[in-house]
Design a protein around this motif. Sequence first.
Motif, PDB file in Angstrom:
ATOM      1  N   GLY A 211      34.773  -9.088   1.163  1.00 41.59           N
ATOM      2  CA  GLY A 211      35.366  -8.064   2.017  1.00 41.59           C
ATOM      3  C   GLY A 211      34.810  -8.084   3.431  1.00 41.59           C
ATOM      4  O   GLY A 211      35.492  -7.691   4.385  1.00 41.59           O
ATOM      5  N   ARG A 212      33.597  -8.581   3.566  1.00 44.15           N
ATOM      6  CA  ARG A 212      32.964  -8.595   4.885  1.00 44.15           C
ATOM      7  C   ARG A 212      33.273  -9.857   5.673  1.00 44.15           C
ATOM      8  O   ARG A 212      33.391  -9.809   6.906  1.00 44.15           O
ATOM      9  N   TYR A 213      33.437 -10.980   4.980  1.00 39.55           N
ATOM     10  CA  TYR A 213      33.555 -12.251   5.694  1.00 39.55           C
ATOM     11  C   TYR A 213      34.900 -12.957   5.495  1.00 39.55           C
ATOM     12  O   TYR A 213      35.053 -14.095   5.888  1.00 39.55           O
ATOM     13  N   SER A 214      35.878 -12.295   4.873  1.00 39.10           N
ATOM     14  CA  SER A 214      37.184 -12.929   4.676  1.00 39.10           C
ATOM     15  C   SER A 214      38.279 -11.886   4.807  1.00 39.10           C
ATOM     16  O   SER A 214      38.027 -10.730   5.130  1.00 39.10           O
ATOM     17  N   THR A 215      39.486 -12.322   4.553  1.00 32.66           N
ATOM     18  CA  THR A 215      40.632 -11.420   4.645  1.00 32.66           C
ATOM     19  C   THR A 215      40.776 -10.541   3.405  1.00 32.66           C
ATOM     20  O   THR A 215      41.639  -9.669   3.366  1.00 32.66           O
ATOM     21  N   PHE A 216      39.951 -10.790   2.399  1.00 38.39           N
ATOM     22  CA  PHE A 216      40.007  -9.974   1.185  1.00 38.39           C
ATOM     23  C   PHE A 216      39.623  -8.543   1.509  1.00 38.39           C
ATOM     24  O   PHE A 216      38.591  -8.277   2.123  1.00 38.39           O
TER      25      PHE A 216
ATOM     26  N   ALA B  76      29.016  10.779 -12.139  1.00 37.12           N
ATOM     27  CA  ALA B  76      30.448  10.783 -11.824  1.00 37.12           C
ATOM     28  C   ALA B  76      30.785  11.473 -10.507  1.00 37.12           C
ATOM     29  O   ALA B  76      31.632  10.977  -9.753  1.00 37.12           O
ATOM     30  N   PRO B  77      30.170  12.630 -10.166  1.00 32.26           N
ATOM     31  CA  PRO B  77      30.512  13.249  -8.877  1.00 32.26           C
ATOM     32  C   PRO B  77      30.268  12.330  -7.684  1.00 32.26           C
ATOM     33  O   PRO B  77      31.049  12.317  -6.729  1.00 32.26           O
ATOM     34  N   TYR B  78      29.190  11.552  -7.739  1.00 29.23           N
ATOM     35  CA  TYR B  78      28.889  10.633  -6.635  1.00 29.23           C
ATOM     36  C   TYR B  78      29.827   9.437  -6.651  1.00 29.23           C
ATOM     37  O   TYR B  78      30.235   8.947  -5.591  1.00 29.23           O
ATOM     38  N   VAL B  79      30.174   8.963  -7.853  1.00 31.64           N
ATOM     39  CA  VAL B  79      31.111   7.842  -7.949  1.00 31.64           C
ATOM     40  C   VAL B  79      32.469   8.240  -7.401  1.00 31.64           C
ATOM     41  O   VAL B  79      33.145   7.451  -6.728  1.00 31.64           O
ATOM     42  N   GLU B  80      32.884   9.479  -7.641  1.00 30.90           N
ATOM     43  CA  GLU B  80      34.162   9.944  -7.119  1.00 30.90           C
ATOM     44  C   GLU B  80      34.154   9.995  -5.592  1.00 30.90           C
ATOM     45  O   GLU B  80      35.152   9.694  -4.941  1.00 30.90           O
ATOM     46  N   ARG B  81      33.027  10.363  -5.007  1.00 28.76           N
ATOM     47  CA  ARG B  81      32.927  10.392  -3.543  1.00 28.76           C
ATOM     48  C   ARG B  81      33.088   9.003  -2.944  1.00 28.76           C
ATOM     49  O   ARG B  81      33.583   8.854  -1.822  1.00 28.76           O
ATOM     50  N   LEU B  82      32.667   7.983  -3.704  1.00 28.84           N
ATOM     51  CA  LEU B  82      32.694   6.618  -3.185  1.00 28.84           C
ATOM     52  C   LEU B  82      34.079   5.996  -3.235  1.00 28.84           C
ATOM     53  O   LEU B  82      34.277   4.893  -2.741  1.00 28.84           O
ATOM     54  N   ARG B  83      35.048   6.686  -3.797  1.00 29.96           N
ATOM     55  CA  ARG B  83      36.386   6.106  -3.926  1.00 29.96           C
ATOM     56  C   ARG B  83      37.026   5.844  -2.564  1.00 29.96           C
ATOM     57  O   ARG B  83      37.898   5.001  -2.435  1.00 29.96           O
ATOM     58  N   ALA B  84      36.629   6.588  -1.533  1.00 31.72           N
ATOM     59  CA  ALA B  84      37.232   6.420  -0.209  1.00 31.72           C
ATOM     60  C   ALA B  84      36.469   5.432   0.664  1.00 31.72           C
ATOM     61  O   ALA B  84      36.835   5.211   1.815  1.00 31.72           O
ATOM     62  N   ASN B  85      35.410   4.822   0.134  1.00 28.64           N
ATOM     63  CA  ASN B  85      34.595   3.895   0.898  1.00 28.64           C
ATOM     64  C   ASN B  85      35.153   2.480   0.733  1.00 28.64           C
ATOM     65  O   ASN B  85      35.281   1.977  -0.384  1.00 28.64           O
ATOM     66  N   ARG B  86      35.494   1.819   1.860  1.00 29.94           N
ATOM     67  CA  ARG B  86      36.152   0.520   1.779  1.00 29.94           C
ATOM     68  C   ARG B  86      35.242  -0.538   1.156  1.00 29.94           C
ATOM     69  O   ARG B  86      35.700  -1.365   0.356  1.00 29.94           O
ATOM     70  N   ALA B  87      33.958  -0.549   1.520  1.00 32.73           N
ATOM     71  CA  ALA B  87      33.042  -1.547   0.952  1.00 32.73           C
ATOM     72  C   ALA B  87      32.926  -1.367  -0.556  1.00 32.73           C
ATOM     73  O   ALA B  87      32.937  -2.344  -1.324  1.00 32.73           O
ATOM     74  N   VAL B  88      32.807  -0.104  -0.990  1.00 30.35           N
ATOM     75  CA  VAL B  88      32.730   0.167  -2.420  1.00 30.35           C
ATOM     76  C   VAL B  88      34.038  -0.208  -3.098  1.00 30.35           C
ATOM     77  O   VAL B  88      34.052  -0.737  -4.215  1.00 30.35           O
ATOM     78  N   ALA B  89      35.163   0.052  -2.425  1.00 27.77           N
ATOM     79  CA  ALA B  89      36.466  -0.330  -2.983  1.00 27.77           C
ATOM     80  C   ALA B  89      36.543  -1.838  -3.200  1.00 27.77           C
ATOM     81  O   ALA B  89      37.084  -2.310  -4.213  1.00 27.77           O
ATOM     82  N   ASN B  90      36.003  -2.619  -2.249  1.00 32.38           N
ATOM     83  CA  ASN B  90      35.980  -4.072  -2.415  1.00 32.38           C
ATOM     84  C   ASN B  90      35.154  -4.481  -3.626  1.00 32.38           C
ATOM     85  O   ASN B  90      35.553  -5.325  -4.432  1.00 32.38           O
ATOM     86  N   ALA B  91      33.962  -3.873  -3.756  1.00 34.47           N
ATOM     87  CA  ALA B  91      33.085  -4.204  -4.879  1.00 34.47           C
ATOM     88  C   ALA B  91      33.719  -3.820  -6.209  1.00 34.47           C
ATOM     89  O   ALA B  91      33.698  -4.587  -7.174  1.00 34.47           O
ATOM     90  N   LEU B  92      34.317  -2.631  -6.258  1.00 32.56           N
ATOM     91  CA  LEU B  92      34.893  -2.154  -7.512  1.00 32.56           C
ATOM     92  C   LEU B  92      36.156  -2.917  -7.886  1.00 32.56           C
ATOM     93  O   LEU B  92      36.446  -3.113  -9.066  1.00 32.56           O
ATOM     94  N   SER B  93      36.925  -3.349  -6.892  1.00 32.11           N
ATOM     95  CA  SER B  93      38.109  -4.147  -7.220  1.00 32.11           C
ATOM     96  C   SER B  93      37.684  -5.497  -7.813  1.00 32.11           C
ATOM     97  O   SER B  93      38.347  -6.028  -8.705  1.00 32.11           O
ATOM     98  N   ALA B  94      36.571  -6.038  -7.331  1.00 31.08           N
ATOM     99  CA  ALA B  94      36.046  -7.281  -7.906  1.00 31.08           C
ATOM    100  C   ALA B  94      35.520  -7.035  -9.322  1.00 31.08           C
ATOM    101  O   ALA B  94      35.703  -7.870 -10.219  1.00 31.08           O
ATOM    102  N   ILE B  95      34.883  -5.874  -9.542  1.00 33.92           N
ATOM    103  CA  ILE B  95      34.416  -5.531 -10.884  1.00 33.92           C
ATOM    104  C   ILE B  95      35.606  -5.375 -11.824  1.00 33.92           C
ATOM    105  O   ILE B  95      35.559  -5.777 -12.988  1.00 33.92           O
ATOM    106  N   THR B  96      36.701  -4.780 -11.303  1.00 31.61           N
ATOM    107  CA  THR B  96      37.910  -4.647 -12.111  1.00 31.61           C
ATOM    108  C   THR B  96      38.396  -6.012 -12.580  1.00 31.61           C
ATOM    109  O   THR B  96      38.792  -6.186 -13.746  1.00 31.61           O
ATOM    110  N   ALA B  97      38.381  -6.997 -11.679  1.00 31.00           N
ATOM    111  CA  ALA B  97      38.780  -8.352 -12.055  1.00 31.00           C
ATOM    112  C   ALA B  97      37.843  -8.915 -13.122  1.00 31.00           C
ATOM    113  O   ALA B  97      38.279  -9.559 -14.079  1.00 31.00           O
ATOM    114  N   ALA B  98      36.532  -8.671 -12.946  1.00 37.37           N
ATOM    115  CA  ALA B  98      35.563  -9.146 -13.940  1.00 37.37           C
ATOM    116  C   ALA B  98      35.774  -8.459 -15.280  1.00 37.37           C
ATOM    117  O   ALA B  98      35.673  -9.088 -16.344  1.00 37.37           O
TER     118      ALA B  98
END
Length: 457
Positions: free
Chosen positions: A188-193, A346-368
């Motif tokens: 997410g930081r170094y490519s178009t992903f 869970a309350p903190y994880v819910e707050r992170l849903r709007a964070n783009r970097a976290v979204a990139n990491a979690l989308s990769a975890i979803t793939a895994a």
Amino acid sequence: MNSRIENERVLDPPQTPSFRELVTVFARIGLLSFGGPAGQIALMHRTLVDEKCWISEERFLHALNYCMLLPGPEAQQLATYVGWLMHRTRGGLAAGLLFILPGLLVILGLSVAYALFHEAGWLRGLFFGLKAAVLAIVIEAVIRVGRRALKHRLHYAICCLSFLALFVFNIPFPVVILAAAMAGLIAGRYSTFSATPARSEILPGPPTSLRRTLLTLVAWVLVWQAPFLLIFALAGGGVDNVFAALFGFFSQMAMVTFGGAYAVLSYVAQMASGHYGWLNPGEMLDGLALAETTPGPLVLVLCFVGFIAAFRNPLGLDPVLAGLIGGALAAWATFAPSFLWIFVGAPYVERLRANRAVANALSAITAAVTGVILNLALWFGLHVLFGEVGRLTLLSYPGEGGPAPLASLPRPVWTSIDGLALALSILSAVLVVRFRLGVAAVLLIAAAAGWIVQAAL
């Protein structure tokens, strides 16, 4: 136009279900949650996302990603998380408890029968059809989740690598998930992903503060460790107190059981039969057979260990009563921390849903996670369809006791294929895919067919 309507549906879901509806649905899920974590996740996904539309696909996967990072049974934690999203603490408690209570009651009852009559083989015929149906449901879930979760070439690459890491190289589960998260962050930081940060579709709960978090943490640690009062009342704190040994051992296991039951079964079997002398060699496999044929998390096999240990060391109590206490203590030590992880994190994880970097990491975890579910599905399928499954070593390295496998593949014995299980799996797949029957109907039809077939043989 269709994609715009679909997006609006995701962001504007139906009204949150009532507490009574939540209890009813999770009671049904708890009764039907056969097939280990893959089957249970598939069942929840089909029920909560596709049938009830209580939660969106992205919200479901966001919760699953967090639960995959935690020690303990991820499917039960996912149920607790979804319940918490809908009705906060009481919803999380209801969903999490209903997910495990049916299986817990069944495994304790079967443990009594096993201890008194030492008979477990009759269960295979009773649940023969259920396993075949669960296999079809799991395969459908892999296809459905993969179709929605794999949106970028990097997702496909991570999914494939995660599957190979687990299926071929047996790399520890936490390493796979953390590597996927790092790949998502770097890409997410170094490519178009880039993954789109999620928007909330359920109203947030009360504001989370450090004080509230600490109070929740302390409260649930006290709940977790409360059975020690019962233990000391029963037998004191001596070294021969089997209840204290059970509770202490399984409390430690609850902190390190990353990747579900299969990740720790060999260690538990070694400690239970070797170090503590609770089980005889081979009895762990009997317990696993009981747990695999009951609803609920597969780690309920630990309740079987707790029952047998206390049954054989009753400390002056009736052996069956002691066994029930031992099984209950194992369940408490195993599952209470799961509520702690969800209600604190869970309350903190819910707050992170709007964070783009976290979204990139979690989308990769979803793939895994898609690769993880595929691995579980293949493992489950091989053991449903074949009576014997060995391993074929591809690479090895020198070890103290000889060559140790570095990479290997499951090698089913083709002559041991179960034609009836294959036929029932195909029938279940047709019912699920072609006729789109609900999970309960498919399980009931397959169970009835399996029972009839086994009774006729």
